[in-house]
Scaffold this motif. Sequence first.
Motif: not given
Length: 443
Positions: A331-347, A358-362, A395-401
């Motif tokens: 309900e309180d989403s302030i951005a829909a983000d279409a960024s890729a899933l980008d994982i650099h394995d810690p191991k 896309p997903y939403e950021i509350p 894209p998500a960083c800019m949207a939350t900014g």
Amino acid sequence: MEADIVVVGGGTTGPIAAIAAARRGKSVVLIERFGSLGGNLTLGLNTKPSGALVGGLPLEIWNLARSVGGAGEDYMAVSKSGGVKIASPCDPEIMKMLLTRLCAEAGVQILFETFVSSPVVEHGEVRGVVVESKSGRQFVGCKVLIDCSADGDMAAKADVPFVMGAGDATTTMQPVSMYFTMVNVDIKRLADWARQTDDVPARAIPEKDEDLAYGLWLTGFNGSLRKFQQDTGIKLQRENITLKTADGQLYVNATRVLGVDVFSPKEFSDAVLECYRQVDAYARFLKERIPGFENAKIAQISPVLGVRETRHVVGEYTLTEHDVLDGPYFEDSIAADASALDIHDPKGADVDFRGMRPYEIPYRCLVPKGVEQLLIAGRCISADHGAHARSRNMPACMATGQAAGIAAAVAVEDGIRVRDVPVPKVQEILRDLGMPIHGNQIN
């Protein structure tokens, strides 16, 4: 100095927050420890959002860059897991100037070469920040502080709770790295080879040669890398690497250092030295093993270490891996983000790079627990380690900014706490900017 709003950090997130707030007529001070804006986008030579820019200020800035030859058109990268729509890389030097110009036109006061020592908190409410520069120690007062430091520095120093990395005993975090560029690359020869090989499974290769300047993206080289290490005895830390073009230059994303505590000056410095060793080795690998690099040489090495993950500030809601994978409605989403899933394995395993729905950021992910008149934006928002694989991307960083800047301005306008900002009002402003709020609004 006094301002309505202070934004700490002039990287990918901070300028968007500052412009969004200043365009609503608020006095804004943007404080940056280096001498230019953009952070990893520009200084870090990253240049490319890992996903599409879907609207609002982020898309406005990219379209402005395109209009002056500083970015190309979006492209679809293909991989074993499907397609990923990606905004083209930008020219980092042009982007530095554009971000600074837009801030100046909006009335933002930028303080370059200035380090923020700490926030000033009285009775649980932020009153301003203490800064250090060649003028010594000074104070900048504000009504709202936006932490765009990437590491959540202001929130941590205001005693807001946070989680490091995955929050386990070893504080597992995605590794650090350092971009570099190479010139004298025969990009057409490289593209022709990449079309024929099975060693580059993830790719975007334009059909027209004139589109190669901004449109070539190649990830893989696994077999070639293994053979190079076997033949030379050189040990590297990634199973694959990524090459991309921006303004005709070849940008290399290849270095990796695992298990670095970036808050330790010694470990941070040791990681820089290790990245330099790897830059030299990868440049040799490309020259000796990859067609098109025969006459190439290193042109530039990023002056900053690329840090993917540190603190996750604890907010009123923590975005979860489930949220970014399944895309529930907020309900309180302030951005829909279409960024890729980008994982650099810690191991140290292969990079997991996938396009997803896309997903939403509350808004609650931007509101930290325990302190008033503080907002967080960028990769340090309230998200767990799994969600961070998407929410850390540009894209998500800019949207939350953007959302934080607007929410801060609304709080000042209405004389209320940022915690009490009416989210529907923020959403209405975002819609007027052409920013999708919910996932079903992105095609």
